[in-house]
Enzyme design. Structure first.
Site, PDB file in Angstrom:
ATOM      1  N   HIS A 137      28.031  25.509   5.568  1.00 59.54           N
ATOM      2  CA  HIS A 137      27.464  24.900   4.358  1.00 59.54           C
ATOM      3  C   HIS A 137      26.629  25.902   3.559  1.00 59.54           C
ATOM      4  CE1 HIS A 137      27.820  20.541   6.109  1.00 59.54           C
ATOM      5  NE2 HIS A 137      28.956  20.993   5.618  1.00 59.54           N
ATOM      6  N   PRO A 164      18.750  13.249  20.698  1.00 61.34           N
ATOM      7  CA  PRO A 164      18.078  12.038  21.198  1.00 61.34           C
ATOM      8  C   PRO A 164      18.985  10.809  21.093  1.00 61.34           C
ATOM      9  CG  PRO A 164      16.681  13.214  19.629  1.00 61.34           C
ATOM     10  CD  PRO A 164      18.031  13.856  19.562  1.00 61.34           C
TER      11      PRO A 164
END
Ligand code: NAD
Length: 276
Positions: A125, A243
């Protein structure tokens, strides 16, 4: 259910025996360097909708109608990047290069993998620190110090309507007219093509590696999110570190990048404590 410890050992074993490892990272790997992810609660896209700030058309419209708001957006994006330092996860990835063949493929635009010492980094990107022409020809690299200066000037120029004419001057080292024509950061906006040759190289690396470590990416930004699926179709072991479970990997190591990556590299290669 397989314990966290056993999962870490299994993942370490995959890494140890791999001949080529791809580390595919997203915004989450830099969260502990102080750069927030954009999609989380209170993230950038809530205050600055991508329709107005992540497309050229929206950016040009905002620049015309409300330059102070555009300046405020640029400050929100640049300030954390200008102040960031590589964290324990970036450093452990770079350190592991001494032990095995690692290619970093990153969606991030913050330059932190290179600053940590990783030598093969595909920035699919682009980067906020790399200035290019509209045809994406390289012009120069900006230092974090320079970014911090741009942030200070923009903050100052955005403070009152009287200073609005100074905004283009404050922005100029980042985006504007130069002796090479119009220049801009290479960071890819919505609707633009991926950075080349990084994207083609990343696709080839994903099919060619033995293990892909996917760290801190939700897997919702395409085409980048194709890479783990391409890898899986080629028999690559996919390990995710996050997470939250993105469902992309055969093995999910739950936790933050700084909690898991240094520990994993230590188990795989006996990485030094220096990186932690
Ligand atoms: P995303 O915001 O869609 O997802 C972030 C992921 O990181 C989530 O799965 C989240 O659970 C996880 N995460 C949050 N904190 C973490 C931590 N401490 N350790 C590990 N994981 C953590 O990000 P994305 O998938 O990378 O897509 C966002 C797009 O925005 C990318 O294209 C990227 O270019 C850009 N972006 C870049 C930066 C940067 O350069 N640092 C920052 C924000 C966004």
């Amino acid at each position: 259910m397989i314990s966290r410890n056993s999962k870490l050992d299994l993942a370490a074993g995959y890494l140890r025996t791999a001949e080529h490892v791809v580390v595919f990272t997203g915004a989450g790997v830099s969260a502990e360097s102080g750069i927030d992810t954009f999609r989380d609660d209170g993230g950038l896209w809530q205050e600055f909708p991508p329709e107005q700030f992540a497309h050229w058309q929206g950016i040009l419209q905002t620049a015309r109608r409300n330059p102070r708001r555009l300046a405020s957006f640029v400050v929100h994006v640049l300030k954390p990047v200008a102040e960031a330092k590589p964290n324990a996860a970036h450093l452990a990835i770079a350190e592991a290069e001494k032990q095995t063949d690692i290619t970093v493929v990153t969606q991030n635009v913050d330059g932190l993998h290179q600053e940590a010492g990783s030598t093969v980094v595909r920035e699919i990107h682009g980067s906020l620190l790399e200035i290019v022409t509209l045809r994406r020809q390289f012009v120069r690299l900006l230092s974090r110090k320079r970014l911090a200066r741009i942030v200070r000037w923009l903050n100052w120029a955005a403070r009152s309507w009287l200073a609005v004419p100074l905004i283009p001057f404050a922005l100029n080292p980042l985006a504007g007219l130069s002796w090479r024509g119009v220049v801009r950061p290479s960071a890819v906006l919505f609707g633009e093509g991926m950075m080349e040759p990084d994207w083609s190289d990343a696709l080839a690396d994903s099919c060619d590696c033995d293990v892909m470590l996917v760290i801190g990416t939700s897997g919702v930004v395409f085409p980048a999110a194709m890479l783990p699926f391409e890898a899986r179709d080629n028999g690559v072991h996919i390990i995710t570190i996050d997470p939250e479970d993105s469902g992309m990997g055969e093995l999910w190591l739950q936790g933050t990048a700084c909690e898991i990556v240094p520990e994993l590299m230590k188990r795989a290669f006996g990485a030094s404590d220096e990186a932690e």
